[in-house]
Design an enzyme around this catalytic site. Structure first.
Site, PDB file in Angstrom:
ATOM      1  N   ASP A   1       3.699  -1.122  -9.779  1.00 40.55           N
ATOM      2  CA  ASP A   1       4.958  -1.588  -9.195  1.00 40.55           C
ATOM      3  C   ASP A   1       4.997  -3.115  -9.217  1.00 40.55           C
ATOM      4  O   ASP A   1       5.723  -3.738  -8.444  1.00 40.55           O
ATOM      5  CB  ASP A   1       5.109  -1.060  -7.764  1.00 40.55           C
ATOM      6  CG  ASP A   1       6.558  -1.031  -7.299  1.00 40.55           C
ATOM      7  OD1 ASP A   1       7.450  -0.870  -8.147  1.00 40.55           O
ATOM      8  OD2 ASP A   1       6.796  -1.171  -6.084  1.00 40.55           O
TER       9      ASP A   1
ATOM     10  N   LYS B   1       7.049  -0.553 -13.452  1.00 37.79           N
ATOM     11  CA  LYS B   1       8.361  -1.150 -13.198  1.00 37.79           C
ATOM     12  C   LYS B   1       8.737  -2.088 -14.340  1.00 37.79           C
ATOM     13  O   LYS B   1       7.909  -2.857 -14.837  1.00 37.79           O
ATOM     14  CB  LYS B   1       8.343  -1.939 -11.891  1.00 37.79           C
ATOM     15  CG  LYS B   1       9.647  -2.681 -11.596  1.00 37.79           C
ATOM     16  CD  LYS B   1       9.521  -3.565 -10.353  1.00 37.79           C
ATOM     17  CE  LYS B   1       9.487  -2.737  -9.110  1.00 37.79           C
ATOM     18  NZ  LYS B   1       9.473  -3.588  -7.885  1.00 37.79           N
TER      19      LYS B   1
ATOM     20  N   GLY C   1       0.770  -1.239   0.000  1.00 33.39           N
ATOM     21  CA  GLY C   1       0.000   0.000   0.000  1.00 33.39           C
ATOM     22  C   GLY C   1       0.798   1.285   0.000  1.00 33.39           C
ATOM     23  O   GLY C   1       0.216   2.370   0.014  1.00 33.39           O
TER      24      GLY C   1
END
EC number: 2.1.1.166
Length: 230
Positions: A140, A180, A81
């Site tokens: 991510d 990413k 988170g």
């Protein structure tokens, strides 16, 4: 995942050395020692972020100006988170929806879906949870590493390509995408897709990325819209 004064995170304080316990492997001992001595880990604990990755997004935002103008954000791979915490702190009015296979503790103002992003139902579920189209998609996500650099690169690029496809299908015009990737040279298709649909596409490695890590982030801004791409 996840303002920053001093991008190095500060390196003051004592260096902690961890002894290898009887039931602890050498690799896990090294990981624990690295965590205990990581200035970003200490900052995250002190500043209330759930992971050191929060500073990667903070640093990317400082460079590219992603968050304050965003009103609707999708966070792919939200757990634990940290990235959504950063979004909410930078822009408390932003609507945020995140998704992850792993459980994620509630975050005020964030709709969290515990499901596989690769599930066919996931995109519609995310848009419904957000209450409309996003103007920023952040990812991510990374595949579990197997220790073979090229394999790890290809698997993570696959996730980034799926995230990019979601962004292209759902972003509002002018929106942005962050994901990413791992260095490895197999991101040509991803970059071709992004350059077709966004006015600027760049790579960046924020200071919070660990030294020696192959991770990079691709930042695409100025979404042209689904009908305007060349």
């Amino acid at each position: 995942m996840s303002g920053s004064g001093g991008k190095g995170g500060g390196r003051g304080g004592l260096h902690v050395r961890v002894k290898t316990a009887k039931r602890r492997s050498v690799s896990s001992t090294r990981w624990l020692q690295r965590q205990l001595n990581d200035p970003y880990v200490r900052r995250a604990q002190a500043e209330g972020y759930r992971s050191r990755a929060a500073y990667k997004l903070i640093e990317l935002d400082e460079k590219f100006g992603l968050l304050k103008k965003s009103r609707a954000v999708v966070d792919l791979g939200i757990a634990p988170g940290g990235w959504s915490q950063v979004v909410r702190k930078a822009n408390p009015r932003a609507r945020v929806a995140g998704i992850d296979l792993l459980p994620c503790e509630p975050i005020e103002g964030v709709a969290i879906l515990e499901m596989d992003f690769m599930d066919d139902a996931a995109p519609d579920a995310l848009i419904a949870a957000l209450g409309g189209a996003p103007d920023l998609v952040i990812s991510d996500m990374a595949a579990n590493t197997v220790g073979h650099p090229q394999t790890d690169h290809l698997r993570t690029i696959g996730l980034a390509e799926t995230a990019a496809d979601f962004a292209v299908r759902n972003l509002l015009p002018g929106g942005a995408f962050v994901a990413k990737v791992f260095a490895g040279g197999a991101d040509r298709e991803l970059l071709t897709l992004l350059k077709r649909h966004f006015t600027t596409v760049k790579h960046a490695k924020p200071p919070a990325s660990r030294k020696g890590s192959p991770e990079l982030y691709v930042i695409a801004q100025g979404f042209k819209g689904r009908g305007d791409a060349a």
